[in-house]
Design a protein around this motif. Structure first.
Motif, mmCIF file in Angstrom:
data_model
loop_
_atom_site.group_PDB
_atom_site.id
_atom_site.type_symbol
_atom_site.label_atom_id
_atom_site.label_comp_id
_atom_site.label_asym_id
_atom_site.label_seq_id
_atom_site.Cartn_x
_atom_site.Cartn_y
_atom_site.Cartn_z
ATOM 1 N N VAL A 233 0.687 -1.102 0.070
ATOM 2 C CA VAL A 233 -0.111 -0.005 0.010
ATOM 3 C C VAL A 233 0.875 1.256 -0.034
ATOM 4 O O VAL A 233 1.824 1.377 0.856
ATOM 5 C CB VAL A 233 -0.944 0.000 1.256
ATOM 6 C CG1 VAL A 233 -1.629 1.388 1.265
ATOM 7 C CG2 VAL A 233 -2.069 -0.935 0.980
ATOM 8 N N SER A 234 0.550 2.100 -0.928
ATOM 9 C CA SER A 234 1.425 3.404 -0.775
ATOM 10 C C SER A 234 0.075 4.554 -0.917
ATOM 11 O O SER A 234 -0.990 4.354 -1.582
ATOM 12 C CB SER A 234 2.323 3.677 -1.766
ATOM 13 O OG SER A 234 1.704 3.206 -3.240
ATOM 14 N N THR A 235 0.678 5.858 -0.157
ATOM 15 C CA THR A 235 -0.246 6.755 -0.463
ATOM 16 C C THR A 235 0.290 8.130 -0.973
ATOM 17 O O THR A 235 1.531 8.108 -1.044
ATOM 18 C CB THR A 235 -0.783 7.103 1.162
ATOM 19 O OG1 THR A 235 0.270 7.574 1.980
ATOM 20 C CG2 THR A 235 -1.466 5.602 1.523
ATOM 21 N N TYR B 297 0.389 11.097 7.947
ATOM 22 C CA TYR B 297 1.472 10.266 7.345
ATOM 23 C C TYR B 297 2.745 11.067 7.460
ATOM 24 O O TYR B 297 3.493 10.754 6.330
ATOM 25 C CB TYR B 297 0.624 10.174 5.838
ATOM 26 C CG TYR B 297 -0.438 9.101 6.061
ATOM 27 C CD1 TYR B 297 0.267 7.962 5.503
ATOM 28 C CD2 TYR B 297 -1.703 9.344 5.946
ATOM 29 C CE1 TYR B 297 -0.640 6.664 5.653
ATOM 30 C CE2 TYR B 297 -2.483 8.349 6.270
ATOM 31 C CZ TYR B 297 -2.012 6.946 5.756
ATOM 32 O OH TYR B 297 -2.874 5.894 5.983
#
Lengths: 781, 320
Positions: B129-131, B143
């Protein structure tokens, strides 16, 4: 329903077949059921055989008096019958008997082959304790009510007819007297005596007098009365021999070791290997240590100031502080070890003092030893006086204690158990049966394991199994935890998993060889005598190695920190590379730690003084448990991994959602929840370990262990000792025994005990598991 | 399929909201304000939102001005989330008001749970998962690299779709978050336990068996226990991921009453599939579709007079 354009008629099937049998699945049920029945029958036959044969071993059986046609008579316990192929002699004898019309057809089987019967006749001093008697040679068989079977401490079983209980002693009569061959004591007891030929003090005539305490039919009643007392006396002698003498020997040995240690210490001091380092070198080491610790202190203080002030903590400062602490404490430890003001451990003067002390102790202990021996002799003398005359009927001899003196009656205390088998009531038989079981379970083996008990064997098996599970469960759980919870599920971890699973398929003897070579010889030698002198590093280079190790470890940790991707982003290629570098550094650090251990100049082994005797450099319980732990590790790892994987994801997420860290989640949620599965792994490992024999023969099991691994001497648990094991005992008794006929029933009984022991260990683990399961997994909607 | 419905079911002469079907007819006054509110946000004759979503074209979600006027506790700023290469959330920008109940609705797979789990960074646990963009909790970025994610999660309580009591006693379940903080004082734990259980309306049912395993409770009780556990740590925000989807109507009713009570003290963000539930418990409702925020308005507005026809179609059950 009306068929319209929108609703066409279904295509018609021409043949509607009945559902075939195979589709119903009935045959599958039959086949699987049959397979299960076959499995169950095989298992039940095995268990049933062990149960029946094992439990029949100790039931007292009648003694037959057999008169052969040759006139020879014998007493024996019938064991089994079989038909055999007659030799020429047999054939001739049978033909002669047939002609004379004296052949009993029952002595032949249906095909006309003669039958023979195996009798346990005992009396090993005179011949084979088991004897095949062809049935046609028997003139008469009867049960002899007086016949008794004596189980003796040595030489196995004696079967005969009790005649008398006597008191045998040497008496000095006044010089010049002519002792009569027979007489009566003032109490009216008959005695016999003969001159021994030796001369007592003052020219006294020494005679051997045998006073009859009981004769004839009253003998056996008297035996039952006197025997327990006699056994108690003998037990006392044995206990004194074992414990009191053992204690003195132990203290003598301790004193010698203390002395030897002092000598070794002096030799080390004088060898120059531990010569003090130069003062400037020492000062710089101490300075380095103080400086680094000071730096660490100030950094920690500034960190906590910054934290109080609300400024964020810097990773770099934390790392530098950690390095400073490591280096500083290491250098200070080194400085302390090399302190120049310390007096040498041992000087010739001190050694002389130790030697004097040693000699005094030895003298005192030797005197004590003599005293104990005197007491033992006194009791033993008393014990040796009471004897029993049991005449066997073939040669009319009564049991000799030693074969050199044929008319010496048996010491009463030599009899472990006497059974007048033919007159026993049912209750009496049950009593004998239970007594034999008690002896079997609680006593030590005697007569090269063909008689006596198996207590040390059970003890060894149980302690090995418990030790094994104590070692293997934490190891396996930790490994599985890392593999399932922490490691990235990639190629590397797959390879590790495959390797672990393959370990389960390696033949167990390979583990034995490895255990012998690595644990017993390599690790054992290190524990005993420290690193080999040729490999010991110079102290300065060793400390440089320590510094390098600290550097490597810190570097690895640092690289690992940098290799972590930012939250919410995927790892970049650079970070991957850094991660691999960190892993390589960790491996290097681990290797370096091993190298430092193997070359340390500060460890001389724990048992150098015992040389040339080895303590841990031998086969023993600890090494066996470690070897078996290695063997059963895959079982535990696989079971634990499965159990951990079965913990619901929602449960972990709930924990993370509460703000728990990974470790808190693992400790409070995952492990408790996985505990029943872990216990399953432990049960499997225990079952496998308890039943393993082959590797144990290499790393620790012996035929007869002189001592239990637990005793009253510090440190009370002696894991370096070799031990006995039920699996090996079965092999030894069954196939290595000099008296295989006598040992055969014991094989069954030992098998029964092994099965029961494994069953009990497993049952206790299963109970624990079900309790855990109720607590952690259960619950109904 | 959705396209068929949207296209075929409704001639798109304009995008003005039409009268909602299937729920209470709102008062005329209400409708007028709704029209006015919608008019300020929608840009006249723009293309269908569904088209924009499907083609990936940018569009401006309809956000009622009343919401932005409130004090926000959670703000997302162009937040995007990727599962590997797949984009699951498309530039979500919204302010979630403090001390209100906000519901996230939308068809399955629209990213409402993902958005919810992004707030307490539970998605970090998923591989790959990356944001992008940011989420602010009380104005602090969630974050940022130096955020202690453990501390963050302690400030945000969460209740899951499937009740997940831990394998321990009821008492230990409730005080779990205090335990992991190292709290050992018996009276503090006991107090927190009773308070949370009372809040969760569970105290009377379990007060005599606090020592028993939580796994022996009924489904509804387990879910209320999870709520008690979540509020025991006095969180700033309470996230609820379809908390009633596995419960029977009676238990659902209890939980809904509970959410109502809790909202006095906490900010609640609730994901639900159940439109009635959203209309019953929430103050504001956000409608999401295929990873995008479509409309975010007060709840009665969404259900009675939504700005976009797509929203109306969804809340009236004509698609989704």
């Amino acid at each position: 329903m009306a068929v319209t354009a929108d609703n066409p008629a279904p295509a018609r099937r021409l043949h509607r077949r009945p559902t075939p049998l195979s589709a119903r699945g009935e045959p599958i049920v039959w086949i699987t059921g049959m397979a299960m029945v076959v499995c169950m029958v095989m298992i039940l036959v095995l268990l049933g055989l062990a149960l029946v044969m094992g439990s029949l071993t100790f039931w007292p059986r009648p003694i037959e008096r057999v008169t052969l046609r040759t006139g020879e008579a014998l007493l024996g316990v019938p064991v089994r019958d079989e038909a055999y192929d007659p030799g020429a002699q047999d054939a001739a004898a049978i033909a002669a008997l047939r002609q004379a019309g004296q052949l009993d057809p029952a002595t032949l089987d249906r095909e006309g082959r003669p039958k023979r019967r195996l009798y346990r006749v005992g009396n090993r001093e005179f011949g084979e304790p088991f004897r095949w008697v062809p049935l046609y040679t028997i003139a008469e068989r009867s049960t002899e009510p007086r016949a008794v079977l004596l189980e003796r401490l040595d030489w196995g079983v004696w079967i005969g007819i009790p005649e008398a209980i006597v008191r045998q002693e040497t008496i000095d009569l006044p010089a010049g007297s002519e002792p009569p061959a027979e007489g009566r004591t003032p109490d009216g007891l008959r005695y016999e005596q003969r001159v021994t030929g030796e001369e007592g003090p003052g020219g006294a005539v020494r005679v051997l007098r045998r006073t009859y305490l009981a004769e004839g039919d009253s003998t056996w009643d008297q035996f039952k009365l006197v025997h327990p007392l006699s056994r108690a006396t003998a037990a006392k002698v044995r206990s004194m021999q074992k414990h009191d003498v053992g204690e003195v020997n132990f203290r003598l040995e301790s004193a010698r070791l203390k002395m030897r240690e002092a000598e070794l210490a002096l030799a080390r001091t004088q060898s120059g290997r531990h010569a003090p380092i130069s003062l400037p070198a020492w000062l710089s080491i101490a300075g380095l240590g103080l400086g680094a610790v000071g730096l660490g202190l100030s950094l920690s203080a500034s960190r906590s100031r910054a934290l109080r002030a609300g400024r964020p903590d810097r990773v770099g400062r934390r790392m530098v502080s950690a390095v400073a602490w490591c280096v500083g404490l290491g250098a200070l430890l080194g400085a302390w070890l090399e302190r120049p003001w310390a007096a040498p451990d041992m000087t010739p003067e001190k050694l002389a003092e130790v030697r004097r002390e040693y000699e005094a102790t030895t003298a005192r202990l030797n005197a004590e030893y003599e005293e104990i021996l005197r007491r033992i002799r006194a009791v033993d003398f008393e014990d040796a006086a009471t004897r029993i005359v049991v005449r066997e009927i073939t040669g009319g001899r009564f049991a000799p204690l030693r074969q050199t003196e044929p008319d010496e009656p048996l010491r009463l205390s030599q009899v472990v158990l006497g059974v007048q088998a033919n007159t026993l009531s049912f209750r009496g038989k049950v009593g004998v049966y239970l007594e034999r079981w008690r002896e079997f379970l609680l006593d030590e083996p005697r007569d090269t394991n063909t008689a006596g008990g198996i207590f040390p064997v059970i003890f060894g098996t149980v302690s090995l199994t418990i030790l094994l599970s104590v070692i293997v469960v934490p190891l396996g759980v930790v490994a599985a935890l890392y593999m399932r919870e922490y490691a990235r599920q990639g190629l590397l971890i797959s390879i590790v998993r495959i390797a672990v699973n393959n370990l389960a398929g390696v033949p167990s003897i390979v583990y034995g060889v490895f255990g012998l070579g690595f644990f017993c010889y390599f690790v054992g030698e290190y524990v005993d005598t420290g690193p080999a002198p040729a490999h010991v590093a110079a102290r300065s280079s060793w400390w440089v190695g320590v510094l390098a190790l600290v550097g490597t470890g810190v570097g690895a940790a640092w690289l690992g920190l940098f290799a972590r991707p930012k939250p919410g982003t995927a790892a970049t290629g650079n970070q991957r590379a850094l991660g691999w570098c960190a892993a390589a550094l960790w491996v290097g650090a681990a290797g370096g730690a091993v190298w430092l251990l193997l070359t340390t100049p500060y460890f001389n082994g724990l048992y150098e003084a015992n040389l040339p005797n080895s303590v841990f450099r031998s086969r023993g319980l600890l090494w066996s448990a470690l070897t078996l732990a290695l063997l059963t590790l895959p079982v535990v790892i696989v079971a634990t991994e499965e159990a951990i994987a079965a913990v619901p994801r929602t449960m972990r997420e709930g924990s993370y959602g509460c703000g728990a860290s990974k470790w808190q989640t693992v400790r409070r949620i995952v492990l408790p929840r996985a505990m029943p599965g872990i216990m399953t792994g432990m049960i499997l490992a225990m079952a496998r370990g308890a039943g393993e024999v082959a590797p144990l023969m290499l790393v620790g099991v012996v035929k007869l262990a002189p001592e239990l691994p637990v005793d009253g001497h510090f440190p009370f648990v002696h894991l370096e000792r070799s031990f006995m094991h039920l699996g090996f005992h079965i092999y030894d008794v069954g196939f290595q025994s000099p008296d295989s006929e006598a040992a055969r029933p014991l094989v069954w009984t030992t098998t029964l005990v092994l099965v029961v022991v494994v069953l009990m260990l497993n049952l206790s683990a299963i109970r624990l598991r079900s309790r855990l399961r109720r607590r952690f997994v259960g619950g109904a909607f | 399929m959705v396209a068929m419905n949207t296209r075929g079911g409704q001639p798109q002469t304009n995008l003005r909201p039409i009268r909602p079907v299937g729920i209470d007819v709102p008062s005329p006054h209400h409708r007028e304000t709704a029209l006015a509110g919608a008019a300020t946000h929608s840009t006249g004759d723009r293309p269908s939102v569904m088209d924009a979503v499907r083609t990936g074209a940018a569009f401006e979600p309809v956000i009622h001005p009343e919401i932005d006027a409130l004090d926000p506790i959670v703000q997302t700023r162009g937040f995007e989330l990727f599962y590997g290469q797949t984009k699951a959330l498309h530039s979500i920008t919204m302010n979630i008001p403090r001390n209100h109940v906000t519901a996230l609705i939308g068809p399955s797979g629209c990213g409402k749970s993902t958005l919810l789990r992004s707030i307490n960074r539970l998605n970090d646990l998923v591989d790959g998962v990356s944001t992008r963009g940011e989420i602010l909790l009380n104005g602090e970025p969630v974050y940022a690299p130096d955020v202690d994610v453990i501390d963050l999660r302690k400030r945000i309580g969460m209740v899951f779709q499937k009740s997940n009591p831990f394998p321990m006693s009821i008492f230990e379940n409730v005080v779990y978050s205090l335990r992991i903080d190292g709290e050992r004082r018996r009276n503090v734990l006991m107090e927190a336990c009773e308070r949370s259980l009372r809040w969760a309306a569970l105290w009377d049912e379990v007060k005599d068996r606090l020592k028993e395993s939580a796994l022996g409770l009924s489904g509804g009780q387990q879910q209320r226990l999870c709520i008690a556990r979540a509020i025991a740590a006095e969180p700033e925000v309470l996230l609820m991921d379809e908390p009633c989807s596995a419960l029977d109507p009676l238990a659902t009713l209890k939980i809904e009453e509970l959410i109502h009570d809790i909202a006095e003290r906490y900010t609640v963000i609730i994901v639900t599939h159940n439109m009635q539930q959203a209309s019953r418990v929430s103050d504001y409702t956000a409608f999401m579709y295929l990873g995008r925020l479509v409309e975010f308005s007060p709840t009665d507005r969404i259900f009675q007079n939504p700005a976009l026809p797509e929203t109306e179609q969804y809340v009236t059950g004509r698609f989704g």
